[in-house]
Design a protein around this motif. Sequence first.
Motif, PDB file in Angstrom:
ATOM      1  N   ALA A 110       2.723   8.626   4.251  1.00 57.77           N
ATOM      2  CA  ALA A 110       1.724   7.552   4.214  1.00 57.77           C
ATOM      3  C   ALA A 110       1.613   6.877   5.585  1.00 57.77           C
ATOM      4  CB  ALA A 110       2.100   6.531   3.141  1.00 57.77           C
ATOM      5  N   MET A 111       2.768   6.641   6.208  1.00 58.28           N
ATOM      6  CA  MET A 111       2.756   5.980   7.522  1.00 58.28           C
ATOM      7  C   MET A 111       2.034   6.832   8.561  1.00 58.28           C
ATOM      8  SD  MET A 111       6.426   3.996   7.880  1.00 58.28           S
ATOM      9  CE  MET A 111       7.513   5.137   7.025  1.00 58.28           C
ATOM     10  N   GLU A 112       2.223   8.159   8.489  1.00 60.36           N
ATOM     11  CA  GLU A 112       1.550   9.052   9.433  1.00 60.36           C
ATOM     12  C   GLU A 112       0.026   8.995   9.279  1.00 60.36           C
ATOM     13  OE1 GLU A 112       3.203  12.904   8.817  1.00 60.36           O
ATOM     14  OE2 GLU A 112       5.119  12.410   9.779  1.00 60.36           O
ATOM     15  N   LEU A 140       0.798  -1.220   0.000  1.00 61.50           N
ATOM     16  CA  LEU A 140       0.000   0.000   0.000  1.00 61.50           C
ATOM     17  C   LEU A 140       0.832   1.272   0.000  1.00 61.50           C
ATOM     18  CD1 LEU A 140      -2.741  -1.119   2.571  1.00 61.50           C
ATOM     19  CD2 LEU A 140      -2.838  -1.212   0.069  1.00 61.50           C
ATOM     20  N   ARG A 141       2.134   1.128   0.229  1.00 61.86           N
ATOM     21  CA  ARG A 141       3.006   2.303   0.210  1.00 61.86           C
ATOM     22  C   ARG A 141       4.405   1.891  -0.196  1.00 61.86           C
ATOM     23  NH1 ARG A 141       6.679   1.895   4.128  1.00 61.86           N
ATOM     24  NH2 ARG A 141       6.168   0.761   6.052  1.00 61.86           N
ATOM     25  N   LYS A 142       5.197   2.868  -0.615  1.00 58.26           N
ATOM     26  CA  LYS A 142       6.612   2.628  -0.902  1.00 58.26           C
ATOM     27  C   LYS A 142       7.416   2.611   0.394  1.00 58.26           C
ATOM     28  CE  LYS A 142       6.937   4.522  -5.586  1.00 58.26           C
ATOM     29  NZ  LYS A 142       7.628   5.541  -6.418  1.00 58.26           N
TER      30      LYS A 142
END
Length: 241
Positions: free
Chosen positions: A123-125, A115-117
Amino acid sequence: MAVELPTHSFHIDGDRSYSAASLIKIPILLEVFRQAQEGDISLSDKVTIPKEGRVGGAGVLVSLSDQLTLTIEDLVTLMIIVSDNTATNLLIDRLGSIAIQELCHTFKLKHTRLLRKMMDFEAMEHGVNNYTSALDIITCLKVLDIGKEYSQTSRGKMLYILGQQQFDTKLPSRMDQEKVYIGNKTGELPGIEHDCAIIKFREKTAYIAVLIDGLGETESGKDTIAQIGELIYDFLIKDNS
């Protein structure tokens, strides 16, 4: 944890979803070789590594020269053996995140999501993460090693890359690596310690994935994984050394 041995298999929370950390790089490895077999890419294709957009966390590309061109095979090797996050992100761009997720669907991975690089802090935040489970990783390792979806040449190359792993302080740390083949891939994030491996001794093969989260400190997690690796090693070489 999930373990598949020559005579039996077992798991503890093997079907539970975890933050994947760098274990997400195993399905990316599989998608590289799937696309290479299909002719969508070539392992010898050249990729320019721009200075902008390089990320740290793990790997070597972030600190190398401004002008750099590598092959896809170089990138996938760096992604696995030193967990290079810049190489991983370039491969995600080249392969396509949708294609990687479709591979996960094809192999019926229940919990694995890209779902993310790597090192995407924004994105993690926002709570966007990558996920997998121990049983999903066991499926990936078995496909990589013996899956009919890949040619013998592709499987051999993937096993060779895994076998060059530079991070060997977890599952391999208490094994005599002169006696057994071990190809492993680690994963770490704050509070998380993972490792997965294919271990071969003569005609015996073991597949193992250990995922641990909720750690207050990392050493206990690493030591637990090392103990599990030692037990599997002892089982494989018992009465055959």
